[in-house]
Design a protein around this motif. Structure first.
Motif, PDB file in Angstrom:
ATOM      1  N   VAL A 107       0.840  -1.206   0.000  1.00 57.25           N
ATOM      2  CA  VAL A 107       0.000   0.000   0.000  1.00 57.25           C
ATOM      3  C   VAL A 107       0.871   1.251   0.000  1.00 57.25           C
ATOM      4  O   VAL A 107       0.666   2.171  -0.787  1.00 57.25           O
ATOM      5  CB  VAL A 107      -0.967  -0.001   1.216  1.00 57.25           C
ATOM      6  N   VAL A 108       1.873   1.285   0.871  1.00 51.87           N
ATOM      7  CA  VAL A 108       2.764   2.444   0.949  1.00 51.87           C
ATOM      8  C   VAL A 108       3.640   2.534  -0.292  1.00 51.87           C
ATOM      9  O   VAL A 108       3.827   3.622  -0.849  1.00 51.87           O
ATOM     10  CB  VAL A 108       3.631   2.384   2.231  1.00 51.87           C
ATOM     11  N   GLU A 109       4.157   1.402  -0.745  1.00 51.93           N
ATOM     12  CA  GLU A 109       4.994   1.409  -1.949  1.00 51.93           C
ATOM     13  C   GLU A 109       4.203   1.912  -3.157  1.00 51.93           C
ATOM     14  O   GLU A 109       4.720   2.663  -3.977  1.00 51.93           O
ATOM     15  CB  GLU A 109       5.547   0.004  -2.223  1.00 51.93           C
ATOM     16  N   ARG A 110       2.955   1.511  -3.253  1.00 56.93           N
ATOM     17  CA  ARG A 110       2.092   1.978  -4.343  1.00 56.93           C
ATOM     18  C   ARG A 110       1.872   3.483  -4.240  1.00 56.93           C
ATOM     19  O   ARG A 110       1.922   4.206  -5.234  1.00 56.93           O
ATOM     20  CB  ARG A 110       0.760   1.227  -4.293  1.00 56.93           C
ATOM     21  N   SER A 111       1.665   3.989  -3.035  1.00 58.87           N
ATOM     22  CA  SER A 111       1.474   5.429  -2.839  1.00 58.87           C
ATOM     23  C   SER A 111       2.717   6.206  -3.253  1.00 58.87           C
ATOM     24  O   SER A 111       2.619   7.254  -3.891  1.00 58.87           O
ATOM     25  CB  SER A 111       1.164   5.736  -1.376  1.00 58.87           C
ATOM     26  N   LEU A 112       3.883   5.691  -2.893  1.00 55.57           N
ATOM     27  CA  LEU A 112       5.131   6.352  -3.283  1.00 55.57           C
ATOM     28  C   LEU A 112       5.301   6.348  -4.803  1.00 55.57           C
ATOM     29  O   LEU A 112       5.764   7.327  -5.385  1.00 55.57           O
ATOM     30  CB  LEU A 112       6.320   5.688  -2.604  1.00 55.57           C
ATOM     31  N   SER A 113       4.895   5.266  -5.456  1.00 59.74           N
ATOM     32  CA  SER A 113       5.006   5.236  -6.919  1.00 59.74           C
ATOM     33  C   SER A 113       4.010   6.200  -7.557  1.00 59.74           C
ATOM     34  O   SER A 113       4.306   6.814  -8.574  1.00 59.74           O
ATOM     35  CB  SER A 113       4.821   3.820  -7.457  1.00 59.74           C
ATOM     36  N   TRP A 114       2.824   6.362  -6.976  1.00 60.32           N
ATOM     37  CA  TRP A 114       1.866   7.361  -7.466  1.00 60.32           C
ATOM     38  C   TRP A 114       2.486   8.749  -7.382  1.00 60.32           C
ATOM     39  O   TRP A 114       2.368   9.552  -8.300  1.00 60.32           O
ATOM     40  CB  TRP A 114       0.589   7.354  -6.653  1.00 60.32           C
ATOM     41  N   LEU A 115       3.135   9.029  -6.259  1.00 62.14           N
ATOM     42  CA  LEU A 115       3.742  10.344  -6.073  1.00 62.14           C
ATOM     43  C   LEU A 115       4.888  10.585  -7.053  1.00 62.14           C
ATOM     44  O   LEU A 115       5.098  11.701  -7.508  1.00 62.14           O
ATOM     45  CB  LEU A 115       4.248  10.497  -4.635  1.00 62.14           C
ATOM     46  N   MET A 116       5.622   9.537  -7.388  1.00 57.95           N
ATOM     47  CA  MET A 116       6.757   9.696  -8.292  1.00 57.95           C
ATOM     48  C   MET A 116       6.317  10.011  -9.726  1.00 57.95           C
ATOM     49  O   MET A 116       7.134  10.382 -10.553  1.00 57.95           O
ATOM     50  CB  MET A 116       7.635   8.442  -8.282  1.00 57.95           C
ATOM     51  N   ARG A 117       5.029   9.890 -10.004  1.00 59.21           N
ATOM     52  CA  ARG A 117       4.526  10.295 -11.315  1.00 59.21           C
ATOM     53  C   ARG A 117       4.527  11.807 -11.457  1.00 59.21           C
ATOM     54  O   ARG A 117       4.455  12.328 -12.561  1.00 59.21           O
ATOM     55  CB  ARG A 117       3.122   9.735 -11.539  1.00 59.21           C
ATOM     56  N   SER A 167       5.560  19.962   1.594  1.00 57.66           N
ATOM     57  CA  SER A 167       4.416  20.642   0.972  1.00 57.66           C
ATOM     58  C   SER A 167       4.212  20.193  -0.468  1.00 57.66           C
ATOM     59  O   SER A 167       3.080  20.008  -0.921  1.00 57.66           O
ATOM     60  CB  SER A 167       4.602  22.157   1.010  1.00 57.66           C
ATOM     61  N   MET A 168       5.306  20.004  -1.199  1.00 55.09           N
ATOM     62  CA  MET A 168       5.208  19.541  -2.585  1.00 55.09           C
ATOM     63  C   MET A 168       4.622  18.131  -2.651  1.00 55.09           C
ATOM     64  O   MET A 168       3.831  17.814  -3.540  1.00 55.09           O
ATOM     65  CB  MET A 168       6.578  19.574  -3.267  1.00 55.09           C
ATOM     66  N   ILE A 169       4.986  17.283  -1.701  1.00 56.19           N
ATOM     67  CA  ILE A 169       4.441  15.927  -1.647  1.00 56.19           C
ATOM     68  C   ILE A 169       2.949  15.977  -1.346  1.00 56.19           C
ATOM     69  O   ILE A 169       2.154  15.290  -1.998  1.00 56.19           O
ATOM     70  CB  ILE A 169       5.201  15.083  -0.603  1.00 56.19           C
ATOM     71  N   LEU A 170       2.562  16.799  -0.382  1.00 61.85           N
ATOM     72  CA  LEU A 170       1.141  16.937  -0.057  1.00 61.85           C
ATOM     73  C   LEU A 170       0.360  17.504  -1.239  1.00 61.85           C
ATOM     74  O   LEU A 170      -0.764  17.077  -1.525  1.00 61.85           O
ATOM     75  CB  LEU A 170       0.963  17.828   1.179  1.00 61.85           C
ATOM     76  N   TRP A 171       0.940  18.459  -1.948  1.00 66.48           N
ATOM     77  CA  TRP A 171       0.287  19.055  -3.115  1.00 66.48           C
ATOM     78  C   TRP A 171       0.095  18.008  -4.219  1.00 66.48           C
ATOM     79  O   TRP A 171      -0.961  17.936  -4.838  1.00 66.48           O
ATOM     80  CB  TRP A 171       1.097  20.237  -3.624  1.00 66.48           C
ATOM     81  N   SER A 172       1.102  17.181  -4.435  1.00 66.21           N
ATOM     82  CA  SER A 172       0.995  16.142  -5.462  1.00 66.21           C
ATOM     83  C   SER A 172      -0.091  15.130  -5.111  1.00 66.21           C
ATOM     84  O   SER A 172      -0.845  14.697  -5.978  1.00 66.21           O
ATOM     85  CB  SER A 172       2.329  15.420  -5.623  1.00 66.21           C
ATOM     86  N   MET A 173      -0.187  14.747  -3.836  1.00 66.35           N
ATOM     87  CA  MET A 173      -1.239  13.808  -3.429  1.00 66.35           C
ATOM     88  C   MET A 173      -2.609  14.473  -3.552  1.00 66.35           C
ATOM     89  O   MET A 173      -3.584  13.821  -3.939  1.00 66.35           O
ATOM     90  CB  MET A 173      -0.997  13.323  -2.002  1.00 66.35           C
ATOM     91  N   THR A 174      -2.699  15.761  -3.268  1.00 64.82           N
ATOM     92  CA  THR A 174      -3.964  16.483  -3.421  1.00 64.82           C
ATOM     93  C   THR A 174      -4.406  16.492  -4.877  1.00 64.82           C
ATOM     94  O   THR A 174      -5.580  16.243  -5.182  1.00 64.82           O
ATOM     95  CB  THR A 174      -3.827  17.927  -2.900  1.00 64.82           C
ATOM     96  N   MET A 175      -3.481  16.751  -5.786  1.00 66.41           N
ATOM     97  CA  MET A 175      -3.825  16.734  -7.220  1.00 66.41           C
ATOM     98  C   MET A 175      -4.271  15.341  -7.654  1.00 66.41           C
ATOM     99  O   MET A 175      -5.237  15.196  -8.407  1.00 66.41           O
ATOM    100  CB  MET A 175      -2.625  17.186  -8.055  1.00 66.41           C
TER     101      MET A 175
END
Length: 165
Positions: free
Chosen positions: A109-119, A136-144
């Motif tokens: 689950v966490v590894e998948r989330s990190l790969s989503w963010l790396m997009r 903040s950039m990580i939070l912004w990317s997850m928000t998008m």
């Protein structure tokens, strides 16, 4: 995560295990893989050392949280400390003894989330001067990412309703 040369030496370090100079991203996600909390530290900061303030922050923000799955980097006294001080069960998901690759249900689950963010192109390399800006950039990317999924789901529901009518 590799850090650019513009990142100050104070906030970057060298991770001897992965042989990378830069910063580490510590994340806590829910069961769906959506980000609850993120912390960015120098790469030479150990997982257990970074977990203490991270667990305190997640406990303050999410009072109903009772169980956290973690990888083997968070073993040791941290599990006892989390149980006694924060009333959290820190369950360690251990690797399989099999020689081939095995997907570990909770770690994936966490590894998948990190790969989503790396997009997000902005997160491929850490160019930010301050660790707080990186967070903040990580939070912004997850928000998008979440907004795109909500918009897609709403659009699909709307079109399927109009076709059914």
């Amino acid at each position: 995560m590799r850090a650019a040369s513009s990142v100050p030496v104070v906030s970057r370090g060298y991770d001897g295990g992965k042989k990378v100079a830069g910063r580490k991203r510590h994340v806590i996600t829910d069961c769906l893989g959506l980000l609850l909390l993120v912390a960015v530290t120098a790469a030479d900061v150990g997982d257990r050392e970074a977990a203490v303030p991270l667990l305190q922050r997640v406990r303050a923000a999410h009072r109903s949280l009772r169980l956290i799955w973690a990888d083997a980097g968070y073993t040791g006294m941290l599990t006892d400390w989390a149980r006694e001080k924060l009333h959290l069960v820190l369950e360690i998901v251990k690797r399989s003894d099999e020689p081939r690759f095995v997907v570990l249900p909770r770690r994936s689950v966490v590894e998948r989330s990190l790969s989503w963010l790396m997009r997000s192109r902005q997160l491929v390399r850490d160019d930010e001067t301050l660790p707080a800006t990186s967070e903040s950039m990580i939070l912004w990317s997850m928000t998008m990412l979440m907004c795109r999924r909500l918009a897609r789901r709403t659009h699909t529901t709307t079109t399927s309703m109009s076709l059914a009518a």
